[in-house]
Motif scaffolding. Structure first.
Motif, mmCIF file in Angstrom:
data_model
loop_
_atom_site.group_PDB
_atom_site.id
_atom_site.type_symbol
_atom_site.label_atom_id
_atom_site.label_comp_id
_atom_site.label_asym_id
_atom_site.label_seq_id
_atom_site.Cartn_x
_atom_site.Cartn_y
_atom_site.Cartn_z
ATOM 1 N N GLU A 120 0.823 -1.209 0.000
ATOM 2 C CA GLU A 120 0.000 0.000 0.000
ATOM 3 C C GLU A 120 0.862 1.265 0.000
ATOM 4 O OE1 GLU A 120 -2.004 1.027 3.733
ATOM 5 O OE2 GLU A 120 -1.031 -0.722 4.663
ATOM 6 N N TYR A 121 2.114 1.151 0.457
ATOM 7 C CA TYR A 121 2.986 2.322 0.490
ATOM 8 C C TYR A 121 3.734 2.527 -0.824
ATOM 9 C CZ TYR A 121 2.222 2.493 5.546
ATOM 10 O OH TYR A 121 1.646 2.592 6.796
ATOM 11 N N GLY A 122 3.752 1.524 -1.670
ATOM 12 C CA GLY A 122 4.421 1.642 -2.971
ATOM 13 C C GLY A 122 3.550 1.068 -4.071
ATOM 14 N N SER A 185 6.149 9.623 0.587
ATOM 15 C CA SER A 185 6.106 8.747 -0.580
ATOM 16 C C SER A 185 7.328 8.968 -1.460
ATOM 17 C CB SER A 185 4.828 8.999 -1.384
ATOM 18 O OG SER A 185 3.691 8.620 -0.648
ATOM 19 N N VAL A 186 7.949 7.858 -1.855
ATOM 20 C CA VAL A 186 9.152 7.895 -2.700
ATOM 21 C C VAL A 186 8.730 7.562 -4.124
ATOM 22 C CG1 VAL A 186 11.425 6.886 -3.106
ATOM 23 C CG2 VAL A 186 10.601 7.210 -0.757
ATOM 24 N N GLY A 187 9.104 8.425 -5.061
ATOM 25 C CA GLY A 187 8.640 8.231 -6.419
ATOM 26 C C GLY A 187 9.726 8.321 -7.469
ATOM 27 N N ILE A 188 9.355 7.931 -8.682
ATOM 28 C CA ILE A 188 10.234 7.998 -9.845
ATOM 29 C C ILE A 188 9.499 8.767 -10.934
ATOM 30 C CG2 ILE A 188 11.285 6.659 -11.720
ATOM 31 C CD1 ILE A 188 11.739 4.397 -9.746
ATOM 32 N N ARG A 209 7.614 4.240 0.731
ATOM 33 C CA ARG A 209 7.405 5.376 1.638
ATOM 34 C C ARG A 209 8.451 5.347 2.751
ATOM 35 N NH1 ARG A 209 1.549 6.069 4.198
ATOM 36 N NH2 ARG A 209 1.055 5.927 1.955
ATOM 37 N N THR A 210 8.910 6.536 3.125
ATOM 38 C CA THR A 210 9.858 6.650 4.230
ATOM 39 C C THR A 210 9.149 7.222 5.456
ATOM 40 O OG1 THR A 210 11.931 7.657 5.008
ATOM 41 C CG2 THR A 210 10.610 8.950 3.470
ATOM 42 N N PRO A 211 9.535 6.794 6.658
ATOM 43 C CA PRO A 211 8.938 7.373 7.858
ATOM 44 C C PRO A 211 9.587 8.708 8.247
ATOM 45 C CG PRO A 211 10.480 5.649 8.466
ATOM 46 C CD PRO A 211 10.397 5.633 6.961
ATOM 47 N N LEU A 212 10.670 9.082 7.560
ATOM 48 C CA LEU A 212 11.344 10.338 7.878
ATOM 49 C C LEU A 212 10.489 11.535 7.485
ATOM 50 C CD1 LEU A 212 15.048 9.721 6.740
ATOM 51 C CD2 LEU A 212 14.013 9.331 8.981
ATOM 52 N N GLU A 213 10.583 12.601 8.267
ATOM 53 C CA GLU A 213 9.899 13.845 7.936
ATOM 54 C C GLU A 213 10.865 14.744 7.174
ATOM 55 O OE1 GLU A 213 8.445 15.613 11.496
ATOM 56 O OE2 GLU A 213 6.993 14.016 11.901
ATOM 57 N N LEU A 214 10.525 15.073 5.938
ATOM 58 C CA LEU A 214 11.410 15.909 5.132
ATOM 59 C C LEU A 214 11.180 17.402 5.349
ATOM 60 C CD1 LEU A 214 11.760 13.107 3.688
ATOM 61 C CD2 LEU A 214 12.224 14.433 1.632
#
Length: 249
Positions: A120-122, A185-188, A209-214
């Motif tokens: 669900e995260y990717g 969310s990590v995307g391309i 998805r990363t749990p880090l706050e950007l």
């Protein structure tokens, strides 16, 4: 009207800004010049300088034209006419450009970003794999293999546009963008990869998805990543992701 310094062009942007074009394409060498000029401008601001906004291969420089005119006598040799604010700032920029090639590049930070890939995260991980006729596991392996360079922050607060991703998984944007993409969310998108810091619409292929706050508005600087940083993505399990989230509560 444009001015040149070797292969560099300077063009006006309205009456209170200009764009310094330092090359074409997305390359580390051009990006180094962008970073160098941005650093020099901040350290040696001319009278009337407001701010500079670096991008992939250019810098937008904002200035106060009234302040520049008031400081006219400090620009160049005296002539029968006053220089326009744009011409005066061009002279200042050209002086600073002479220092760009001499400036040594500062050592880049290396930041690891843990990512829970797929599920669900990717939701686009399988689509990216199918586009390249590889497995989802191979996409993850390739995405975590290279260090990526943060070329610029834009689109949304803290959103890093990164190059250096392995072209074996370069994938076009989605034909139908999503109305809302979750933070982290990590995307391309094409040859680039990035991380959504806030919930926004977007058309990138979301692979994890990363749990880090950007984006951290209460911190200084308010963004985790800065232009010039290097990023290494690290695959994490769902248990590790949940544990990280629990620790941040």
């Amino acid at each position: 009207m444009s001015h040149s310094f070797t292969e560099i062009d300077i063009k006006p942007l309205g009456d209170s800004a200009l764009i310094v074009q330092l090359g074409e394409g997305i390359t580390p060498s051009i990006h180094q010049k962008v970073r160098a000029l941005s650093t020099i401008l901040e350290a040696q601001p001319f009278k009337g300088f407001i701010e500079s906004v670096p991008a992939f291969h250019n810098i937008t420089v904002y200035y106060d034209p009234v302040a520049v005119q008031q400081n006219q006598s400090k620009y160049g040799e005296r002539t029968d006419r006053l220089l326009t604010s744009f011409e005066a700032v061009c002279q200042e920029i050209n002086k600073l450009l002479e220092q760009v090639d001499e400036r040594k590049e500062a050592e880049a930070r290396l930041i690891e970003i843990p990512v829970l890939y797929g599920g669900e995260y990717g939701p686009d991980l399988e689509a990216v794999a199918a586009f390249h006729h590889v497995s989802a596991e191979e996409v993850i392996q390739i995405h975590t293999q290279n260090e990526c360079l943060v070329y610029m922050i834009g689109f949304a607060p803290g959103f890093p546009f990164m190059g250096g991703m392995d072209e074996r998984i370069a994938t076009p944007r989605r034909e139908n963008p999503r109305l809302a993409i979750a933070p982290g969310s990590v995307g391309i998108a094409g040859k680039q990869t990035g991380v959504y810091p806030l919930e926004t619409p977007g058309g990138w292929q979301i692979i994890g998805r990363t749990p880090l706050e950007l984006f951290r508005p209460d911190s200084f600087p308010p963004t985790l990543l800065q232009a010039g940083d290097r990023v290494r993505f690290v695959s994490m399990s769902s248990e590790e992701y949940k544990a990280y989230k629990e620790r941040k509560r």
